[in-house]
Design a protein around this motif. Sequence first.
Motif, mmCIF file in Angstrom:
data_model
loop_
_atom_site.group_PDB
_atom_site.id
_atom_site.type_symbol
_atom_site.label_atom_id
_atom_site.label_comp_id
_atom_site.label_asym_id
_atom_site.label_seq_id
_atom_site.Cartn_x
_atom_site.Cartn_y
_atom_site.Cartn_z
ATOM 1 N N ILE A 4 45.732 21.682 -45.845
ATOM 2 C CA ILE A 4 47.285 20.765 -45.564
ATOM 3 C C ILE A 4 47.674 20.619 -43.980
ATOM 4 N N GLU A 5 48.204 22.072 -43.848
ATOM 5 C CA GLU A 5 49.584 21.929 -42.570
ATOM 6 C C GLU A 5 48.742 21.866 -41.714
ATOM 7 N N LYS A 6 47.116 21.745 -41.600
ATOM 8 C CA LYS A 6 45.914 21.670 -40.416
ATOM 9 C C LYS A 6 46.782 20.362 -40.431
ATOM 10 N N THR A 7 46.483 19.880 -41.722
ATOM 11 C CA THR A 7 45.510 17.715 -41.700
ATOM 12 C C THR A 7 47.209 17.203 -41.058
ATOM 13 N N ALA A 8 48.011 17.852 -41.516
ATOM 14 C CA ALA A 8 49.871 17.574 -41.657
ATOM 15 C C ALA A 8 49.726 17.079 -39.020
ATOM 16 N N ASP A 9 49.657 18.315 -39.078
ATOM 17 C CA ASP A 9 49.425 18.394 -37.436
ATOM 18 C C ASP A 9 48.613 17.590 -36.580
ATOM 19 N N HIS A 10 47.393 17.455 -37.208
ATOM 20 C CA HIS A 10 46.765 16.318 -36.773
ATOM 21 C C HIS A 10 46.914 15.443 -36.781
ATOM 22 N N ASN A 11 47.412 14.831 -37.739
ATOM 23 C CA ASN A 11 47.992 13.651 -38.778
ATOM 24 C C ASN A 11 49.444 12.933 -36.948
ATOM 25 N N LEU A 12 49.547 13.827 -37.209
ATOM 26 C CA LEU A 12 51.100 14.073 -36.305
ATOM 27 C C LEU A 12 50.752 14.055 -34.231
ATOM 28 N N LYS A 13 49.394 14.411 -34.506
ATOM 29 C CA LYS A 13 48.996 14.412 -33.203
ATOM 30 C C LYS A 13 48.422 12.948 -32.713
ATOM 31 N N ALA A 14 47.479 12.783 -33.399
ATOM 32 C CA ALA A 14 46.888 11.539 -33.790
ATOM 33 C C ALA A 14 47.999 10.096 -33.641
ATOM 34 N N ALA A 15 49.384 10.583 -34.248
ATOM 35 C CA ALA A 15 50.364 9.414 -34.349
ATOM 36 C C ALA A 15 51.187 9.353 -32.861
ATOM 37 N N LEU A 16 51.658 10.661 -32.309
ATOM 38 C CA LEU A 16 51.789 10.563 -31.160
ATOM 39 C C LEU A 16 50.960 10.248 -29.873
ATOM 40 N N ASP A 17 49.780 10.575 -29.769
ATOM 41 C CA ASP A 17 48.698 9.777 -29.153
ATOM 42 C C ASP A 17 49.264 8.526 -28.946
ATOM 43 N N LYS A 18 48.958 8.271 -30.445
ATOM 44 C CA LYS A 18 48.810 6.022 -30.486
ATOM 45 C C LYS A 18 49.447 5.870 -30.079
ATOM 46 N N LEU A 19 51.498 6.504 -30.270
ATOM 47 C CA LEU A 19 52.289 5.950 -30.187
ATOM 48 C C LEU A 19 52.622 5.947 -28.219
ATOM 49 N N HIS A 20 52.588 7.205 -28.018
ATOM 50 C CA HIS A 20 52.649 7.264 -26.178
ATOM 51 C C HIS A 20 51.255 6.394 -25.375
#
Length: 382
Positions: A4-20
């Motif tokens: 569940i933590e791996k999934t959360a980290d992946h989602n955060l990275k993807a969201a940050l990449d899209k934000l940037h």
Amino acid sequence: MPEIEKTADHNLKAALDKLHEDVHSADMAPFWAVDTTADHDEDRQVMDKKKAIPFVWKYDRDIEPLLQRSAELITTESSERRSLILVNPGLAPRRASVSTMYTAYRLNDPREIMPPHRHSPNAIRLGLTGTQNFTGVEGENITFGPGDMVLTPHDTWHNHGNQGDEPAVNLSVLDVPLVETLNATYFEHDYTEVEEGERVRKAVQSERFPSDYSQRVYGSGGLMPRFVSHHRGTGNAAPMYVYRWEMMRELLEKFRDWDGDPYEALLVEYVDPTNGKPVFKTITFFMQMLRPGERTRPLKQNASLLCAPFEGRGHSLIDGKKLDWGVFDTLAVPGGSWCEHVNESDSEPAILFVASDEPTLKALSLYQKHGRLESGEVVRLV
């Protein structure tokens, strides 16, 4: 790591990449650092990665041969500017020797005079070879030789050339990179004068002052005539347009046996004789004498320097890098670098011509200078 933590980290990275991605596509830049070990150190990403590096340009090996070749191929008819600009490898292709200034070398053939022009950058000429270098500034026709420094201040009409029968080389320093950064650069070439009530374009400035005007009016330190106007050109620079080498060399020799400064040896600044301030509001100039065998202590300042040895040979250590120099070379000392100079002769002095953007930093209350004691302790000098 739990799934569940791996999934959360992946989602955060993807969201940050899209934000940037969306921020950059909207012509903006994020001002935050999410993780300095990853790609999201946004502060570092937006910093200018081009920085001036310590560097030396060799006159005998590179500059002088290229000047000679240029004189053979480039005529005054094809170009009014037969000069070589020193480009710092860390800033290329930008025409800058350090971030705020550049040095250029110019060879004038015998009996050639260029038409008048003016520009927003400040400039000086330092004679290297030849005794009949020529610069006309605002109606004062100045002939100069080795070691003489001639001002061509911001917005003053001037023209360059050589009145002698032998080729002549001079060195220029301009604050063009600084002025370009401020989006304030302009050049004008259409020089005119009023004749019989009409404005007429001229190829040569009319002489309005005697050729020894600067020396006659300002050449006696501490004594200033009250019966002449000291507002020359735009009034934004020293009204003394030529500083003679004989006077500078004599002054340096007078102080040869003094202790001097441990970080800067014997350093003499060229100043506006009417107020004691630097000759320009953006850049200033010095002659620096290193006595035989003298070595300065390590000095770091945020002012950028261009050093041109005029007498002697030696080397400098800039951020631990040894750079050898000789007569007429140019040495770039980027702002923020630790620097120490060494005169390698045990019998003759070494003298460096130095240009600095110190006045700009002081005007903005940003200037700092640090020194390193023999113990290794760093002390703030300014």
